[in-house]
Design an enzyme around this catalytic site. Sequence first.
Site, mmCIF file in Angstrom:
data_model
loop_
_atom_site.group_PDB
_atom_site.id
_atom_site.type_symbol
_atom_site.label_atom_id
_atom_site.label_comp_id
_atom_site.label_asym_id
_atom_site.label_seq_id
_atom_site.Cartn_x
_atom_site.Cartn_y
_atom_site.Cartn_z
ATOM 1 N N CYS A 8 0.860 -1.183 0.000
ATOM 2 C CA CYS A 8 0.000 0.000 0.000
ATOM 3 C C CYS A 8 0.893 1.229 0.000
ATOM 4 O O CYS A 8 2.033 1.167 -0.463
ATOM 5 C CB CYS A 8 -0.990 -0.027 1.169
ATOM 6 N N THR A 9 0.439 2.323 0.558
ATOM 7 C CA THR A 9 1.204 3.567 0.507
ATOM 8 C C THR A 9 2.172 3.689 1.675
ATOM 9 O O THR A 9 3.383 3.703 1.489
ATOM 10 C CB THR A 9 0.244 4.785 0.472
ATOM 11 N N GLY A 10 1.651 3.741 2.909
ATOM 12 C CA GLY A 10 2.499 3.993 4.069
ATOM 13 C C GLY A 10 2.819 2.781 4.923
ATOM 14 O O GLY A 10 3.581 2.879 5.876
ATOM 15 N N ASN A 11 2.202 1.633 4.616
ATOM 16 C CA ASN A 11 2.427 0.387 5.357
ATOM 17 C C ASN A 11 2.046 0.499 6.830
ATOM 18 O O ASN A 11 2.678 -0.076 7.694
ATOM 19 C CB ASN A 11 3.872 -0.097 5.185
ATOM 20 N N THR A 12 0.976 1.271 7.099
ATOM 21 C CA THR A 12 0.473 1.357 8.477
ATOM 22 C C THR A 12 -1.002 0.966 8.585
ATOM 23 O O THR A 12 -1.509 0.841 9.696
ATOM 24 C CB THR A 12 0.653 2.780 9.070
ATOM 25 N N CYS A 13 -1.693 0.787 7.467
ATOM 26 C CA CYS A 13 -3.127 0.464 7.499
ATOM 27 C C CYS A 13 -3.451 -0.777 6.678
ATOM 28 O O CYS A 13 -3.542 -1.872 7.208
ATOM 29 C CB CYS A 13 -3.967 1.627 6.956
ATOM 30 N N ARG A 14 -3.613 -0.583 5.370
ATOM 31 C CA ARG A 14 -4.139 -1.648 4.508
ATOM 32 C C ARG A 14 -3.210 -2.844 4.380
ATOM 33 O O ARG A 14 -3.633 -3.985 4.599
ATOM 34 C CB ARG A 14 -4.459 -1.099 3.114
ATOM 35 N N ASP A 119 -7.932 4.078 0.953
ATOM 36 C CA ASP A 119 -7.072 4.305 2.112
ATOM 37 C C ASP A 119 -7.897 4.826 3.288
ATOM 38 O O ASP A 119 -8.495 5.891 3.199
ATOM 39 C CB ASP A 119 -5.990 5.314 1.743
#
Length: 154
Positions: A8-14, A119
């Site tokens: 994903c984008t930041g590797n903190t959620c999805r 996101d």
Amino acid sequence: MSMVLFVCTGNTCRSPMAEALFMHRKGDLDWEAQSAGVYAAPGAPASRNAIEALRELEVDLSGHRSQPLTADLVEQASLIATMTEGHRNHILHCFPEVENRVFLINAFGTSKVAADISDPFGGSLSTYKRIRDEIDRALSDLILFLRAQNNRQR
């Protein structure tokens, strides 16, 4: 052993939710999972609401630490599952040689829905739960796909 990389984008959620849910749901499937972000800073914890959304399913995400997408991770991955078409395009731009291993996470179901997983960053817990459930549905299809692949190789 084969490895699926969720991006994903930041590797903190999805992607951390996808990684943890995959490991929780895979059963006897001989695959490992990792996750990374195309713009991740190293070492950030999973978002509080991602941790809470998974806790409800008895999956512990509290030890997660973010990592950026690297050439080593891409090389190690047998399959790369992205949350959006934008993530897929980013990977293909940076690593065109892995085109046959990069898929949108929603591409494995019978409906072949080419839909992005949006996101939830900064959203409410209910938003995170909705995204968790979208990811979980996609993972069911991915796991069935991987089992079918394993059976064909035998």
